[in-house]
Design an enzyme around this catalytic site. Sequence first.
Site, PDB file in Angstrom:
ATOM      1  N   ARG A 141       0.849  -1.183   0.000  1.00  0.00           N
ATOM      2  CA  ARG A 141       0.000   0.000   0.000  1.00  0.00           C
ATOM      3  C   ARG A 141       0.893   1.245   0.000  1.00  0.00           C
ATOM      4  O   ARG A 141       2.108   1.146   0.154  1.00  0.00           O
ATOM      5  CB  ARG A 141      -0.936  -0.009   1.223  1.00  0.00           C
ATOM      6  CG  ARG A 141      -0.187  -0.407   2.498  1.00  0.00           C
ATOM      7  CD  ARG A 141      -0.634   0.284   3.706  1.00  0.00           C
ATOM      8  NE  ARG A 141      -0.530   1.705   3.617  1.00  0.00           N
ATOM      9  CZ  ARG A 141       0.625   2.389   3.732  1.00  0.00           C
ATOM     10  NH1 ARG A 141       1.785   1.797   3.954  1.00  0.00           N
ATOM     11  NH2 ARG A 141       0.612   3.723   3.625  1.00  0.00           N
ATOM     12  N   GLY A 142       0.231   2.426  -0.106  1.00  0.00           N
ATOM     13  CA  GLY A 142       0.984   3.667  -0.255  1.00  0.00           C
ATOM     14  C   GLY A 142       1.166   3.905  -1.742  1.00  0.00           C
ATOM     15  O   GLY A 142       1.566   2.986  -2.474  1.00  0.00           O
ATOM     16  N   ALA A 143       0.891   5.140  -2.184  1.00  0.00           N
ATOM     17  CA  ALA A 143       0.796   5.398  -3.624  1.00  0.00           C
ATOM     18  C   ALA A 143       2.031   4.952  -4.425  1.00  0.00           C
ATOM     19  O   ALA A 143       1.885   4.199  -5.402  1.00  0.00           O
ATOM     20  CB  ALA A 143       0.492   6.878  -3.851  1.00  0.00           C
ATOM     21  N   ARG A 173      -7.325  -0.670  -7.087  1.00  0.00           N
ATOM     22  CA  ARG A 173      -7.591   0.486  -6.200  1.00  0.00           C
ATOM     23  C   ARG A 173      -7.689   1.740  -7.078  1.00  0.00           C
ATOM     24  O   ARG A 173      -6.833   1.959  -7.943  1.00  0.00           O
ATOM     25  CB  ARG A 173      -6.487   0.652  -5.146  1.00  0.00           C
ATOM     26  CG  ARG A 173      -6.428  -0.520  -4.170  1.00  0.00           C
ATOM     27  CD  ARG A 173      -5.578  -0.190  -2.945  1.00  0.00           C
ATOM     28  NE  ARG A 173      -6.272   0.717  -2.040  1.00  0.00           N
ATOM     29  CZ  ARG A 173      -5.661   1.334  -1.010  1.00  0.00           C
ATOM     30  NH1 ARG A 173      -4.376   1.162  -0.796  1.00  0.00           N
ATOM     31  NH2 ARG A 173      -6.360   2.131  -0.213  1.00  0.00           N
ATOM     32  N   GLN A 217      -2.738   2.757   9.780  1.00  0.00           N
ATOM     33  CA  GLN A 217      -1.400   2.835   9.171  1.00  0.00           C
ATOM     34  C   GLN A 217      -0.442   3.661  10.034  1.00  0.00           C
ATOM     35  O   GLN A 217       0.759   3.438  10.009  1.00  0.00           O
ATOM     36  CB  GLN A 217      -1.497   3.460   7.761  1.00  0.00           C
ATOM     37  CG  GLN A 217      -2.118   2.575   6.713  1.00  0.00           C
ATOM     38  CD  GLN A 217      -3.621   2.775   6.607  1.00  0.00           C
ATOM     39  OE1 GLN A 217      -4.277   3.156   7.574  1.00  0.00           O
ATOM     40  NE2 GLN A 217      -4.185   2.506   5.450  1.00  0.00           N
ATOM     41  N   ASP A 257      -2.125  10.737  -2.500  1.00  0.00           N
ATOM     42  CA  ASP A 257      -2.467   9.661  -3.439  1.00  0.00           C
ATOM     43  C   ASP A 257      -2.764  10.193  -4.831  1.00  0.00           C
ATOM     44  O   ASP A 257      -2.581   9.489  -5.825  1.00  0.00           O
ATOM     45  CB  ASP A 257      -3.652   8.855  -2.912  1.00  0.00           C
ATOM     46  CG  ASP A 257      -3.188   7.998  -1.748  1.00  0.00           C
ATOM     47  OD1 ASP A 257      -3.153   8.523  -0.615  1.00  0.00           O
ATOM     48  OD2 ASP A 257      -2.791   6.845  -1.981  1.00  0.00           O
ATOM     49  N   ASN A 304      -5.686  12.303  -0.043  1.00  0.00           N
ATOM     50  CA  ASN A 304      -4.806  11.494   0.807  1.00  0.00           C
ATOM     51  C   ASN A 304      -5.723  10.766   1.797  1.00  0.00           C
ATOM     52  O   ASN A 304      -6.945  10.936   1.800  1.00  0.00           O
ATOM     53  CB  ASN A 304      -3.774  12.381   1.518  1.00  0.00           C
ATOM     54  CG  ASN A 304      -2.695  11.556   2.202  1.00  0.00           C
ATOM     55  OD1 ASN A 304      -2.100  10.677   1.593  1.00  0.00           O
ATOM     56  ND2 ASN A 304      -2.462  11.799   3.481  1.00  0.00           N
ATOM     57  N   LYS A 305      -5.118   9.958   2.631  1.00  0.00           N
ATOM     58  CA  LYS A 305      -5.874   9.114   3.567  1.00  0.00           C
ATOM     59  C   LYS A 305      -6.961   9.905   4.300  1.00  0.00           C
ATOM     60  O   LYS A 305      -6.730  11.041   4.723  1.00  0.00           O
ATOM     61  CB  LYS A 305      -4.885   8.504   4.567  1.00  0.00           C
ATOM     62  CG  LYS A 305      -5.463   7.591   5.602  1.00  0.00           C
ATOM     63  CD  LYS A 305      -6.312   6.485   5.050  1.00  0.00           C
ATOM     64  CE  LYS A 305      -5.605   5.626   4.021  1.00  0.00           C
ATOM     65  NZ  LYS A 305      -6.551   4.741   3.274  1.00  0.00           N
TER      66      LYS A 305
HETATM   67  O1  MRU Z   1      -4.806   3.195   1.848  1.00  0.00           O
HETATM   68  P1  MRU Z   1      -3.319   3.414   1.845  1.00  0.00           P
HETATM   69  O2  MRU Z   1      -2.648   2.916   3.071  1.00  0.00           O
HETATM   70  O3  MRU Z   1      -2.678   2.920   0.573  1.00  0.00           O
HETATM   71  O4  MRU Z   1      -3.181   5.002   1.852  1.00  0.00           O
HETATM   72  C1  MRU Z   1      -1.894   5.555   1.822  1.00  0.00           C
HETATM   73  C2  MRU Z   1      -1.883   7.027   1.948  1.00  0.00           C
HETATM   74  O5  MRU Z   1      -2.897   7.680   2.004  1.00  0.00           O
HETATM   75  C3  MRU Z   1      -0.530   7.686   1.899  1.00  0.00           C
HETATM   76  O6  MRU Z   1      -0.544   8.865   2.659  1.00  0.00           O
HETATM   77  C4  MRU Z   1      -0.162   8.030   0.460  1.00  0.00           C
HETATM   78  O7  MRU Z   1      -0.338   6.940  -0.389  1.00  0.00           O
HETATM   79  C5  MRU Z   1       1.232   8.506   0.330  1.00  0.00           C
HETATM   80  S1  MRU Z   1       2.420   7.214   0.590  1.00  0.00           S
HETATM   81  C6  MRU Z   1       3.952   7.842   0.308  1.00  0.00           C
END
Ligand code: MRU
Length: 352
Positions: free
Chosen positions: A46-48, A89, A196, A237, A247-248
Amino acid sequence: MPVTTIEWLDNKVKLIDQTKLPGELVHLHIDQVEVLGEAIKKLRVRGAPAIGIAGAFGVLVGVQHFNGDDKGKFFSELDRAVTYLRGTRPTAVNLFWALERMRRTAEVNKEKTISQIKLLLFAEAQKIFFEDQETCRALGRHGAALIPNPATIITHCNTGALATADFGTALGVLFTAHTQGKKLHVFVDETRPLLQGARLNMWELMQEGIACTLICDNAAAFVMQRQKIDCCIVGADRIARNGDTANKIGTYSLAVNAQKHGVPFYVAAPISTIDFSLATGREIPIEQRAAEEITDGFGPEGLRRRTAPPNAVVYNPAFDVTPHELITAVITEAGVIRSPYGRHLPELQSRS
Ligand code: MRU
């Protein structure tokens, strides 16, 4: 050395199953595109930026066992993998950006032999991986200049090594500032509902020896009211052309609270997270996730227990959009971008 979250090893994608952290460090070795897709959907990876890399490696997984010399069939296999991975996703644009790079690599080389195309796809996926490492380092250097010494910071969701091919974006800025000798104290939002922050940020920051304190997401405003917070820093994201940033979920509340308390609010993200095709954040697709993530808190499957009545109606957007007016600066590998974003962000398009 940051932990290696994802890599291509022995013709498989090797990745840390992040749903098991911080309790267990489990690696998965994946050689089927459906299994990789499941890992993305379930947030094992996970994470962009990491999702983008997983997508690129996923295309390799999808085509590497193709035998024969029927190019039509080879390209159908490739399209099948790309289409499947696109459906995993919807919000992090890095996934679509990486898949498009892979598709284009095959397309512009379609006159070559299948083995040559496979090799070029391998080279492109590795390039995406190594570029992300350089990006993290450059972004970290630019961002660290904004962090005072000493500094107290609030961050939201995981943006470290677990979300990238190197030490991260927003956390990478903090790791760089720490390496420069700055004295940091980081308040870590737990990041409901999948935690997270609690599970992953705390794990990374504590391993690095950076002072960190875990708070509930809804404690952030009170912390800003009672303590001197120097800045908030988060990842992204997808960023629209005007600077609106997905973002999250919970990032928007943090930004509103930061503005109320006069705290600078920084977004740290690679240029690959900017979606130059979108005029505003209204157009960013927001992933809706399963009700169980909220009704059965806390965290990923395995850690959950029922915390809401049966049949409770749930709304579970995984991301929100922070309007650009609330963002003090966007930190990228090309430097620190400030308002007016509508003018300055599109100048980066040639570097994407
Ligand atoms: O649902 P996730 O855990 O994939 O969400 C991740 C985030 O929102 C992060 O802040 C974002 O992807 C940046 S990661 C460098």
